[in-house]
Design a protein around this motif. Structure first.
Motif, PDB file in Angstrom:
ATOM      1  N   GLU A  51      12.300  12.639  -4.953  1.00  0.00           N
ATOM      2  CA  GLU A  51      13.426  11.885  -4.385  1.00  0.00           C
ATOM      3  C   GLU A  51      13.043  11.250  -3.053  1.00  0.00           C
ATOM      4  O   GLU A  51      13.392  10.098  -2.781  1.00  0.00           O
ATOM      5  N   GLU A  52      12.315  11.994  -2.226  1.00  0.00           N
ATOM      6  CA  GLU A  52      11.886  11.457  -0.941  1.00  0.00           C
ATOM      7  C   GLU A  52      10.921  10.286  -1.124  1.00  0.00           C
ATOM      8  O   GLU A  52      11.052   9.252  -0.455  1.00  0.00           O
ATOM      9  N   PHE A  53       9.958  10.440  -2.038  1.00  0.00           N
ATOM     10  CA  PHE A  53       9.012   9.355  -2.293  1.00  0.00           C
ATOM     11  C   PHE A  53       9.725   8.123  -2.855  1.00  0.00           C
ATOM     12  O   PHE A  53       9.391   6.982  -2.518  1.00  0.00           O
ATOM     13  N   SER A  54      10.718   8.367  -3.703  1.00  0.00           N
ATOM     14  CA  SER A  54      11.495   7.265  -4.265  1.00  0.00           C
ATOM     15  C   SER A  54      12.251   6.513  -3.165  1.00  0.00           C
ATOM     16  O   SER A  54      12.310   5.276  -3.162  1.00  0.00           O
ATOM     17  N   ASN A  55      12.810   7.259  -2.213  1.00  0.00           N
ATOM     18  CA  ASN A  55      13.512   6.630  -1.086  1.00  0.00           C
ATOM     19  C   ASN A  55      12.559   5.811  -0.224  1.00  0.00           C
ATOM     20  O   ASN A  55      12.926   4.737   0.280  1.00  0.00           O
ATOM     21  N   GLN A  56      11.355   6.313  -0.053  1.00  0.00           N
ATOM     22  CA  GLN A  56      10.355   5.584   0.737  1.00  0.00           C
ATOM     23  C   GLN A  56       9.954   4.282   0.046  1.00  0.00           C
ATOM     24  O   GLN A  56       9.779   3.247   0.704  1.00  0.00           O
ATOM     25  N   ILE A  57       9.817   4.336  -1.272  1.00  0.00           N
ATOM     26  CA  ILE A  57       9.488   3.129  -2.035  1.00  0.00           C
ATOM     27  C   ILE A  57      10.616   2.107  -1.918  1.00  0.00           C
ATOM     28  O   ILE A  57      10.376   0.911  -1.701  1.00  0.00           O
ATOM     29  N   LYS A  73       1.329  16.047 -10.641  1.00  0.00           N
ATOM     30  CA  LYS A  73       1.932  17.164 -11.381  1.00  0.00           C
ATOM     31  C   LYS A  73       2.539  18.210 -10.458  1.00  0.00           C
ATOM     32  O   LYS A  73       3.473  18.921 -10.833  1.00  0.00           O
ATOM     33  N   GLY A  74       2.009  18.325  -9.248  1.00  0.00           N
ATOM     34  CA  GLY A  74       2.527  19.337  -8.314  1.00  0.00           C
ATOM     35  C   GLY A  74       3.735  18.873  -7.537  1.00  0.00           C
ATOM     36  O   GLY A  74       4.270  19.616  -6.701  1.00  0.00           O
ATOM     37  N   CYS A  75       4.209  17.689  -7.801  1.00  0.00           N
ATOM     38  CA  CYS A  75       5.341  17.115  -7.056  1.00  0.00           C
ATOM     39  C   CYS A  75       6.665  17.667  -7.587  1.00  0.00           C
ATOM     40  O   CYS A  75       6.938  17.586  -8.789  1.00  0.00           O
ATOM     41  N   ASN A  76       7.481  18.247  -6.702  1.00  0.00           N
ATOM     42  CA  ASN A  76       8.770  18.793  -7.156  1.00  0.00           C
ATOM     43  C   ASN A  76       9.862  17.730  -7.063  1.00  0.00           C
ATOM     44  O   ASN A  76       9.640  16.612  -6.598  1.00  0.00           O
ATOM     45  N   ASN A  91       0.833  -1.208   0.000  1.00  0.00           N
ATOM     46  CA  ASN A  91       0.000   0.000   0.000  1.00  0.00           C
ATOM     47  C   ASN A  91       0.865   1.255   0.000  1.00  0.00           C
ATOM     48  O   ASN A  91       0.548   2.249  -0.672  1.00  0.00           O
ATOM     49  N   ALA A  92       1.967   1.203   0.762  1.00  0.00           N
ATOM     50  CA  ALA A  92       2.870   2.357   0.807  1.00  0.00           C
ATOM     51  C   ALA A  92       3.514   2.585  -0.558  1.00  0.00           C
ATOM     52  O   ALA A  92       3.638   3.726  -1.018  1.00  0.00           O
ATOM     53  N   ILE A  93       3.937   1.518  -1.206  1.00  0.00           N
ATOM     54  CA  ILE A  93       4.560   1.628  -2.529  1.00  0.00           C
ATOM     55  C   ILE A  93       3.584   2.235  -3.542  1.00  0.00           C
ATOM     56  O   ILE A  93       3.936   3.132  -4.316  1.00  0.00           O
ATOM     57  N   VAL A  94       2.341   1.761  -3.508  1.00  0.00           N
ATOM     58  CA  VAL A  94       1.321   2.291  -4.422  1.00  0.00           C
ATOM     59  C   VAL A  94       1.062   3.767  -4.144  1.00  0.00           C
ATOM     60  O   VAL A  94       0.978   4.600  -5.061  1.00  0.00           O
ATOM     61  N   ALA A  95       0.965   4.123  -2.850  1.00  0.00           N
ATOM     62  CA  ALA A  95       0.657   5.509  -2.480  1.00  0.00           C
ATOM     63  C   ALA A  95       1.782   6.453  -2.898  1.00  0.00           C
ATOM     64  O   ALA A  95       1.535   7.524  -3.481  1.00  0.00           O
ATOM     65  N   PHE A  96       3.027   6.074  -2.615  1.00  0.00           N
ATOM     66  CA  PHE A  96       4.149   6.945  -2.972  1.00  0.00           C
ATOM     67  C   PHE A  96       4.334   7.030  -4.489  1.00  0.00           C
ATOM     68  O   PHE A  96       4.735   8.072  -5.021  1.00  0.00           O
ATOM     69  N   SER A  97       4.024   5.954  -5.195  1.00  0.00           N
ATOM     70  CA  SER A  97       4.086   5.983  -6.660  1.00  0.00           C
ATOM     71  C   SER A  97       3.062   6.972  -7.216  1.00  0.00           C
ATOM     72  O   SER A  97       3.344   7.726  -8.163  1.00  0.00           O
ATOM     73  N   PHE A  98       1.876   6.973  -6.627  1.00  0.00           N
ATOM     74  CA  PHE A  98       0.825   7.912  -7.047  1.00  0.00           C
ATOM     75  C   PHE A  98       1.269   9.355  -6.806  1.00  0.00           C
ATOM     76  O   PHE A  98       1.103  10.224  -7.669  1.00  0.00           O
ATOM     77  N   LEU A  99       1.867   9.593  -5.614  1.00  0.00           N
ATOM     78  CA  LEU A  99       2.304  10.952  -5.289  1.00  0.00           C
ATOM     79  C   LEU A  99       3.425  11.419  -6.209  1.00  0.00           C
ATOM     80  O   LEU A  99       3.495  12.599  -6.561  1.00  0.00           O
ATOM     81  N   MET A 100       4.311  10.493  -6.607  1.00  0.00           N
ATOM     82  CA  MET A 100       5.410  10.866  -7.504  1.00  0.00           C
ATOM     83  C   MET A 100       4.892  11.340  -8.854  1.00  0.00           C
ATOM     84  O   MET A 100       5.504  12.193  -9.502  1.00  0.00           O
ATOM     85  N   ASN A 101       3.771  10.784  -9.284  1.00  0.00           N
ATOM     86  CA  ASN A 101       3.218  11.139 -10.588  1.00  0.00           C
ATOM     87  C   ASN A 101       2.316  12.368 -10.542  1.00  0.00           C
ATOM     88  O   ASN A 101       1.793  12.800 -11.573  1.00  0.00           O
TER      89      ASN A 101
END
Length: 278
Positions: free
Chosen positions: A72-78, A64-67, A52-62
């Motif tokens: 990088e932080e979401f990628s590290n969490q994944i 448009k407002g993500c800098n 669930n965490a991997i799916v959630a962070f993948s969604f956040l990475m995509n």
């Protein structure tokens, strides 16, 4: 594979010894990974949580407002979730393989004064990550002699990794200390932390029924880590014990027999053959 017997050493210190005998391995059966429904249920829960965490962070990475910094932080969490999943399955499967009795020791010659260097470098890289900046790694090695010993280093490293990650789960801030000493043809390794997990670790180390212990402490990863460490140390003919470090921190020690690598290949081969036959 012999029974695990618990011996009280002194106040606050208890020891689990590997002993060979002809009695039925009742305690080992109760600690079996594959026959423990609570372990399997807990693993299922952890897998769902990490997925669930991997799916959630993948969604956040995509989004448009993500800098770039957030990506990088979401990628590290994944990556962290993936590593925890792999570690969980690796330890579970290794413990199950040990239960079948199909695993054999693999002895190698290692320099005593540098035996943990690569492993400690690995741990330092883990603690360099921003999320772990409040935990420091302390190392102790007073052995400066370059003597070589015969040891199953791969399995020893698995034990230390399991104990390190277990200490890391229980330590939000403070330190984890790793060291070892050599005397009387035995190497004693230890992993100490300033965390909050002593009573939980003591329970999992001395339990004769994983289901019962997991009903008290709902921590599947810690149960698997400590159970795998016990089985590996027993396979190597060693012993493991726990002491309280500070008020609630844990100090887990394990000792295994080793042999100084001499110039005689005949004596070395005799030692290897006798250890493999255990």
């Amino acid at each position: 594979m012999g029974n695990l017997t618990i011996h009280t050493m002194d106040k606050g210190t208890e020891k689990v010894m590997g002993e060979k005998n002809n009695e039925k391995d009742v305690i080992i059966l109760k600690q079996s990974m594959i026959s423990c429904p609570t372990i399997l249920t807990g693993m299922s829960h952890e897998v769902r949580t990490h997925m669930n965490a991997i799916v959630a962070f993948s969604f956040l990475m995509n989004n448009k407002g993500c800098n770039a910094s957030e990506r990088e932080e979401f990628s590290n969490q994944i990556l962290a979730s993936c590593e925890q999943l792999l570690g969980l399955f690796d330890n579970f499967l290794d413990s199950a393989i040990l239960e079948t009795g199909n695993s054999k020791a693999d002895f190698k010659v290692r320099k005593l004064n540098t035996i943990l260097d690569d492993l400690l470098s690995e741990f330092r890289e883990i603690l360099k990550k921003e999320a772990h900046k409040d935990v420091i790694l302390v190392t102790e090695n007073t052995f400066t002699d370059s003597a070589e010993i015969v040891i199953d280093s791969d399995r020893v490293f698995r034990v230390i990794r399991s104990l390190f990650h277990n200490a890391f789960r229980n330590t939000k801030s403070g330190y984890i200390k790793i060291g070892y000493n050599f005397s009387n043809d035995k190497v004693t390794f230890y992993v100490l932390d300033s965390g909050q997990g002593f009573f939980k670790c003591k329970e999992f180390l001395h339990t004769e029924d994983l289901n019962e212990s997991l009903s008290r402490y709902n921590d599947t990863s810690s149960a698997i880590n400590i159970t795998l460490a016990k089985k590996l140390i027993q396979m190597l003919g060693g012993s493991i014990w726990i002491e309280c470090n500070g008020l609630t921190g844990s100090g887990i020690y394990f000792s295994i027999p080793v042999k100084i690598a001499g110039s005689s290949d005949i004596s070395l081969n005799k030692y290897l053959n006798s250890m493999i036959a255990i």
